[in-house]
Design an enzyme around this catalytic site. Sequence first.
Site, PDB file in Angstrom:
ATOM      1  N   LYS A 247      27.904 -30.411  55.333  1.00  0.00           N
ATOM      2  CA  LYS A 247      28.649 -30.250  56.594  1.00  0.00           C
ATOM      3  C   LYS A 247      28.431 -31.461  57.498  1.00  0.00           C
ATOM      4  O   LYS A 247      29.373 -31.930  58.162  1.00  0.00           O
ATOM      5  CB  LYS A 247      28.208 -28.961  57.292  1.00  0.00           C
ATOM      6  CG  LYS A 247      28.721 -27.714  56.556  1.00  0.00           C
ATOM      7  CD  LYS A 247      28.127 -26.437  57.107  1.00  0.00           C
ATOM      8  CE  LYS A 247      28.673 -25.226  56.348  1.00  0.00           C
ATOM      9  NZ  LYS A 247      27.860 -24.019  56.566  1.00  0.00           N
TER      10      LYS A 247
ATOM     11  N   ASP B  31      23.742 -27.433  51.805  1.00  0.00           N
ATOM     12  CA  ASP B  31      25.001 -26.993  52.408  1.00  0.00           C
ATOM     13  C   ASP B  31      25.162 -27.616  53.805  1.00  0.00           C
ATOM     14  O   ASP B  31      26.238 -28.102  54.175  1.00  0.00           O
ATOM     15  CB  ASP B  31      24.943 -25.452  52.474  1.00  0.00           C
ATOM     16  CG  ASP B  31      26.173 -24.865  53.099  1.00  0.00           C
ATOM     17  OD1 ASP B  31      27.255 -25.080  52.534  1.00  0.00           O
ATOM     18  OD2 ASP B  31      26.057 -24.196  54.154  1.00  0.00           O
TER      19      ASP B  31
END
Length: 824
Positions: free
Chosen positions: A686, A682
């Site tokens: 980003k 994750d």
Amino acid sequence: MTATVVHKFGGTSLADAACIRRVAEIIAARSESRRVVVVSAMAGVTNALVRAVELAGARDADGYGRLLADLERKHRDAFADLLPPNVARELGEALDKDLAEIRDVLHATTLLRRHSRETLDLVTGYGEIWSARMLSAYLASRGCAAVWIDAREILTASWKDATPEIDWTSSRARLERWRAARANAPATFVVTGFIASTEDGVATTLGRNGSDFSASIFAALFDADEIHIWTDVDGVMSADPRLVPEALTLDEMSYDEAMELAYFGAKVIHPSTMAPAVERGLPIFIRNTFRPELPGTRIHAGPSSGFAVKGLATVESIALLNLEGTGMIGVPGTAQRLFGALRDEGISVVMISQGSSEHSICFAVPATTADRARAAVERAFFAEQHHGQIQRVEVTSGCGILAVVGDGMAGRPGIAAKFFSALGKARVNIRAIAQGSSERNISVVVDAPDMQRALRAAHSGLYLSSQTLSIGLVGAGSVGTEFLRQLDSQLSRLKQDFDVDLRVRAIATSKRMLLSDRPIDLGHWTRALETNGEPVDLERLAAHVHAEHLPHAALVDCTASDDVARQYDSWLARGIHVITPNKRANASDIDYYRRLRRSNRAVSAHYLYETTVGAALPIIQTLRDLVQTGDEISEIEGILSGTLSFLFNSFDGSRPFSALVEQARSLGYTEPDPRDDLSGMDVARKMTILAREIGLSLELRDVDLHSLVPEALQRGTVADFIEALPRHDGEMETLRRDALANDKVLRFVGRVTRGGEASVGLRAYPNSHPFARVHLTDNIVLFRTSRYSENPLVVQGPGAGREVTAAGVFADLLRLASYLGAVL
Ligand code: ADP
Ligand code: ASP
Ligand code: MG
């Protein structure tokens, strides 16, 4: 107390027995001392009678026989439902007699092989007789004494220039006689609308939809104080609600406005209705039979309030004729000859437009009269055409007229501009324009296929805020639901204070979707989705949200789905704005990312994704501001996972790492499978998004990712993982102690440099570093740039959670509204 009120009930109000009961209730509840109830035929009956006559003319006896049998059944059913058996029988007998008469006439028509005007007038008028008899009998059976009047015995009318003309002297005298013969008549009269008789006593009608006219004629004859026209909508609306779902009900309007609207096709009231009412200054109320508690629209002489534009109306099946030639310039009487010729042919001209050069005159007529109109004009200007002073008479068929009506348009600049710019934006070509000098009406002729688009675009341009957004939410999970809740609480304030009109018209979960023309009530959408939902079809959803008649469309993707993210480019390419906290699109292959950013520019559809990094924290926007103003980013470094932030902020040696993972899981800070957080994927996504924001062509796989999930635990179930994790606590504890020995703490960070190096993993930071001072699930990002070189620019705060994420999505939506012109 009002003395006399005329009530007119249209066919839709008398569709069946249930409707007739409703009508009787309305009448029984009235308090005026005298009521004149004018009725139409039951819905569909006049059409069927017209058709029967046509079939007889075409010698189709079976065809008209079936129609008459249907009509008989329809009425008998209603009689049986409403009336005591003996009364029903009486009415049935009268019906039989009428039908026998109609059959005779139609049989004669079959022999003659064509139908005459007289046949049509006689036969089509029966529907009103049957409904008047039925309603008065039903009222009487409920204890409300009523008498019915066959208007053919009262009204004398003749047709001149394709319009019915009332002989008032004769009609008045006949009514006097009728009443003199019935001294003790009750207070309720049920009168047939639509029909009348000629001087010679032959049956005639007042033309289609003529019952409204009957109402105002009887209002004059009975010296009434008010007219109430009862129908199936709440009043006169800003446009035909079947064509424009956003149409508003108007509280009041002037006679002139009502007249113009009716003339231009607003079916709700017939234009002839106005004259007798205007002469006496009687107010006309348009009301809903099915919602009698509403006040309806008041039509009266006084200046009307509110909107400058009252309504839009359309006339279909129009042909445009253009007479062009130098021979007309400066020649007096040309227009007179032209329109005289059309008048002699009995052709009504709907609209006229002549440029001041007098080089051409263009006019619109009903399509059915186009050929006759052309022939009449060619005859009238035969000589000029022969001598070449008139070059041609051009006919364009397949057109329609769109008219904007409102007294308040007079002397107010800007309305025509709005109207035409709305049409322009909707790519509607305008063939002719006319504006009367009263400035009450602007009419345009457009091609028939453009009509509905033109109407809706003009309606939205004139009535809706230019920041009206048609919104669809895909992914009504925890963030999506919270977003709808927040939106709901601010909708009316945003509309009132800032004229931002946010209309959620579609909501989808992973399985079902709810599409609605009107804005969905956000207080009750779950129930509506359950009852009116349908299987998800993103293509249909997008098409629905991208409604041509609303100024802007936006789709909000609150899923974490790749499939949904793959739709963005097609949405953006169609001009649908996209708002999302879903990282999938921006972190997918760079070509797709570039396509999204590009299509964004090409069609000025905005793509907003602030919440993909750090939830609502201003990270993307800050970065963009730096880049746009020419700052050079040398490094971005940050803690970008709320879960991992929490784990390492709490990892002080008092409890093993695995226990903290368990706690975070029970607090709902982790994904259902904690490995999704611990893998660092994750954070890598980003970082990819941030890297691309500063112009790097980074792929997700280029990020040097150090997962926290021990190699041995990468496969297996969640339960296996949780059980096995404590076995690895030792490794983690060693790392912590090593850091501590150097006055450092462990943090899970992502980093990207201008050179394109990107990494994600565990690092140790001195106690004095900003990363050492974060709390709970805080995110933090440091931007090292040429302007912020000594001390980095820091953005810090809670960077996860449904409330803040939803608020971030909402903020993106408002940012979109301000890009579209809202001043918030
Ligand atoms: P009735 O049977 O009561 O005479 P109509 O069907 O003739 O009813 O007329 C009512 C219908 O007119 C409404 O149902 C509506 O669809 C249509 N209509 C067209 N334009 C307008 C408008 N501007 N305002 C309200 N209704 C309109
Ligand atoms: N029944 C007639 C028609 O359908 C008259 C009316 O309803 O106004 O035209
Ligand atoms: Mg009508």
